[in-house]
Design a protein around this motif. Sequence first.
Motif: not given
Lengths: 397, 397, 397, 397
Positions: D169-173, D197-201, D236-240, D242-251
């Motif tokens: 939620e934080k990352i998406t926002y 759109m954020g999807l955590r699997d 990616m910089g913003v998202a990082r 807020h998390t240490e999980r793996s991150l995949d970002i597509q535009v």
Amino acid sequence: MKNILVEKINNVPIEEQKVEIVERKGIGHPDSLSDGIAEAVSRALCKEYLRKADAVFHHNTDETQIVAGRAIPEMGGGEVISPIYILLVGRATKSFNDISFATDTLALKTARDYIREHFNNLDVESQVAIDCRIGEGSSDLKDVFASKSVPKSNDTSFGVGHAPFSETEKITYEIERNLYNTLRNKEPSIGEDIKVMGLRDGEDIMITISNAIIGRYIDDMEGYKEVKEKIKDFAMGVARRHTERSLDIQVNTADNYDNGEIFLTVTGTSAENGDDGSVGRGNRCNGLITPCRPMSMEATSGKNPINHIGKIYNLLSTQMAREIAEKVDGVQEVYIKILSQIGQPIDDPKAVSTQVIPKTGNEVKSLEPDIKAVVEDWLDNIIKIREMVIAGKLDTF
Amino acid sequence: MKNILVEKINNVPIEEQKVEIVERKGIGHPDSLSDGIAEAVSRALCKEYLRKADAVFHHNTDETQIVAGRAIPEMGGGEVISPIYILLVGRATKSFNDISFATDTLALKTARDYIREHFNNLDVESQVAIDCRIGEGSSDLKDVFASKSVPKSNDTSFGVGHAPFSETEKITYEIERNLYNTLRNKEPSIGEDIKVMGLRDGEDIMITISNAIIGRYIDDMEGYKEVKEKIKDFAMGVARRHTERSLDIQVNTADNYDNGEIFLTVTGTSAENGDDGSVGRGNRCNGLITPCRPMSMEATSGKNPINHIGKIYNLLSTQMAREIAEKVDGVQEVYIKILSQIGQPIDDPKAVSTQVIPKTGNEVKSLEPDIKAVVEDWLDNIIKIREMVIAGKLDTF
Amino acid sequence: MKNILVEKINNVPIEEQKVEIVERKGIGHPDSLSDGIAEAVSRALCKEYLRKADAVFHHNTDETQIVAGRAIPEMGGGEVISPIYILLVGRATKSFNDISFATDTLALKTARDYIREHFNNLDVESQVAIDCRIGEGSSDLKDVFASKSVPKSNDTSFGVGHAPFSETEKITYEIERNLYNTLRNKEPSIGEDIKVMGLRDGEDIMITISNAIIGRYIDDMEGYKEVKEKIKDFAMGVARRHTERSLDIQVNTADNYDNGEIFLTVTGTSAENGDDGSVGRGNRCNGLITPCRPMSMEATSGKNPINHIGKIYNLLSTQMAREIAEKVDGVQEVYIKILSQIGQPIDDPKAVSTQVIPKTGNEVKSLEPDIKAVVEDWLDNIIKIREMVIAGKLDTF
Amino acid sequence: MKNILVEKINNVPIEEQKVEIVERKGIGHPDSLSDGIAEAVSRALCKEYLRKADAVFHHNTDETQIVAGRAIPEMGGGEVISPIYILLVGRATKSFNDISFATDTLALKTARDYIREHFNNLDVESQVAIDCRIGEGSSDLKDVFASKSVPKSNDTSFGVGHAPFSETEKITYEIERNLYNTLRNKEPSIGEDIKVMGLRDGEDIMITISNAIIGRYIDDMEGYKEVKEKIKDFAMGVARRHTERSLDIQVNTADNYDNGEIFLTVTGTSAENGDDGSVGRGNRCNGLITPCRPMSMEATSGKNPINHIGKIYNLLSTQMAREIAEKVDGVQEVYIKILSQIGQPIDDPKAVSTQVIPKTGNEVKSLEPDIKAVVEDWLDNIIKIREMVIAGKLDTF
């Protein structure tokens, strides 16, 4: 004593002028459709006001705007892709004392009913979208309208009328009326959108008819041409009753058979595809556009028939002129101009100017008493104009 | 050989007729506002078509509908409660070959700019809502318009013009023009909505001015009366330059000081509160409504200046008449009627009828060559009308 | 292999949660009216596309905006003063190859028919003004839609569904359905605008019904109260079939008899007077608003059923959940989430997440094959969703 | 004693659930644009009511409808052919005692100002047509609103809130907020229409960003790709953070370079070409769409902040939840539901249900006093919500 002037004018009588131009936009022309709806809504409001409050309140519904749709006409069918959009505009009294009037609802229903009644092939369910932006009329005027006395003039304005119709005027008028009322009932492909242009050049009368043909009743180009032939023959019959001059009648002159550009429609009106329409841009209240005669620019349709002086005086002067031309022997042509004075009772205009071209051997002086009698009688009974309007007995376009 | 008729007419010259009625609706009158926007949008489209495709494409934007707002005017202030709603209606070519034209966006911007430019106190940001329903014009016409040759007439129609202006016409016209252009700049309370009605009764000219006064610049009823006095005095000065007849000028005659009903506005136009407006219901293209002169009902504003014959011939006949009246000595009055023949090049009308009242001592026969020269010259250079329209050098209302 | 996850979740089963809130906006609620028209228009477009071109083309008609009218309801009568205004908004394919589709005309007719069919006392002739601003859909998509293969996902989106309904959900849903379908036919004063709010607080279920009553069938306040009593008793009968919990039902709780403010209408819907409506703000596609359950914000009504993934997956997940709950013994509750991957065939979602609360004594592991079978079967037959939508067999609100 | 329930729930904490879906529609998304205008208009009305009458009167302006325009975007330029049409819909009090409020004029101006303030490349002069159909609110309510006491609930409704945000939620926002507030100021080609759109699997977070790129600042496809790269890196910089999980970002995943279908715009919003927008269909008042969390369907934007219980309780429960999560040690997750009872003061709801997942080692019992203190404090100061709304300190979408 009312200010009634009767004078002789030296103008060349219309039939002796070299050139005469007359036009009539028929019932289904987009401008006439605007006029017709505007006037129907005003009439409906009058009746509703009378029903609920025994008085007709302030309103003017004279700004109906028609935005053309988009259609793909075809022989044997065709479709309207985008509906005609009609915006009802104007002012109306929405409440008086404790009484509310369902003005907008009534306007909407009246417009829909009007279209149903006057068009055979225009589907109000799907081919017309009607919206309504009728504002609240000025409340200052409410009491004025509730009063029973002769109302006061709302403006410095005037009305004009003339009689009798010239041959070209009669022919132009009657061709449309007969096509609409008679031939259309026998030949379903004849659309309601009919424009007749009459041009008299000396002793030659040329009539150009533009008549929307409805695709679904036509099989092919031959059928289209046959209908045009029918229209032409029929119009010739009508015209011949009114003149012995030479007559030339043409129908849909812009047709181009080679590239298939003909006046074919789905619904019978060009409003389906590209022709917008407005109130007050078509026929004057005598049913014609006559640039060779005095005309008022005032839109008559949709104006309130109580104190809107432009409407009332245009209708009144036309009635006066017609009665004078009919009843007063010795009058060849008569032109009436009635000028209002704002704030004065409408039956006491600033001036009624009656210009007469007498028939050979007549003196205006000797006709004057009879002419004045007609004018005075109408002024004394000016409320009749209102009653005739509300009863739908006076055309406004 | 073009069909140019020059004939003498026996009509009583206008100045000798007993009664004359003239009207001008000023720039800020709701009908003129419609005209002004319609024409500005057409001009903008022309320029954009030329810029992008070096040709002017089919369009007619002559149906701007103005729906009045609701306002509460007050001395020292006042507010517009509901904005004026303006619906831009018409047809335009939205693409040609691969080129797209931002017609609707351009129309919107043009309408907004027009209001800004012509009104000092009407806030386009908050007091006007503009919507746009400009449809796609008929694609059949695209090629026609792209062509460089003299276009063909789009209709069986006509134009009329006359010259010179009578005294009453000049006065009616000039009072509005000077109030708008001069006094308004000195006296900020003078609104743009000015209607001038001129009535000549024999040797007496009566001018009725209806001028929206802007509340924020007025402190009290005394201030209001002072402005009316200023307008009257100023108008008298203007009028006096054009006549030696007796002059009576009245301003806002419907005012009722007792109950406070005066012509006060927030914005300078009555469109803010109850007065709707339409194209083609106000001034003819000579700037006046002249029921005593031949008039065309055709709306000139907003029509395309390429092949819309009603527009072109009305403008053309007015230009011809003015040039004849100015250059041909011996002409007292001249009336021009130009008739089109559909499908023929617009520089070859069916007929140009030139009716002349010669000055005493002149024979039409001897004036004929000069008159014909003017007419022929204009026909030969008919494209000039289009160019002047696009350049904004010809008024259409 | 499709990515179908089946997992057990530890959530407290809905019936054991302390508080539950459920809402249903009935057919005649302004938001539902928007939904209903939007979906009806989409269905009509689908059928027309199929009829003319044997393919369903791109469209989304999910933005119907309802602007409330103004009405004066009265016992024994009442009037709608200003009509409800409905603006049809969206995108549609207006032509494909040589075929034109009469999208706007069809939308207009469909909206009118929808209202006629679903309301007994709302007069489409006079009480509703419908306008249409459906734009041309993106042409890029045309070929995609004409193809017969399984379409690709149009977006990164998801759908959610759950089953079975809790008692409170069943009651909330069924009360409206039965009032509308049954009691309304016996008691004409019952309007179509019914909102049911269900609140379960432990073992107490409180139902609040808000039901527009139609004035013309009611004589006086006693009559009004009697109708409310009938509704309450009838609703109690419906509710009792679904629960043994304590039940409290209240009708039109905002009524104030002292000052006469009661939920009286002319037409049966509050859209007549002040309540606007929009698509997608009411019921989810299972017919309810359930804040205690996962919900999608996606508006389902009016979206195209070919590739609009939000619509398809919401409907699909609800169908899957219902079939699992019905057919797979041992499942107490099931929640389905389907995630799309843009550009992939819609029958191959990124993931189908199936969360199960098993009945006591059951292991999710052993239920998994049956659950997966249902999910796979629906994915294999995903086209069925489209067919059911077009045939009107799947509710969307 | 107010009815405040505090209970432990057994739900799996959000971060431990297998799948999580979160969405944010940024400021320039058509739905958010509707929300933003609706709320801005409500705020402006509040201020105007306060200015003129020292009270906030009844209004709801929560139905802004956006009808997409038509645009032809191009690298280095592009044009909007047809403007975006925005219809302002709702109810407002237009007069109270002798005071009139210029509601429609104000709404129009506010909407225009809002667009100017929030978009860098959307030209309000030419690319947006705004119309206004704000009706008169129910007059019964006027006195209620003028009162100074705590208002009564207008409906049986509820609000929900939760805290704290999950990582997804934080990352998406935050990605949208930072793209809009920061990167957009450095990179002018970044449009305001951003959807995340954020999807955590499990432990993988996948972010899909859809960002309108503005053609005029882009030279060619390489430039377009570079901007996408910038967005991705920045996000990616913003998202990082807020998390240490793996991150995949597509535009802009739907881009198809081969056929040139990319997310290029003229103005920075897809409303320019085909994407309509409505209030209440996007973010909930916490700025997100969270199908895995309880959500209310109520549109918060544009509702009056005085007694519209859906708006007030949604905002209130979100504030309560955030303060509890922040201040009460030992709370891992908190969910608030506030239920109204119609006709009761809004500071005395039927129930406040506080569901808590305590951090390991904490008992809800011992947290209860602190939690209750926060809830009670907010209830006691419920008027603060209104004040914050009017001051623009609370986001509604």
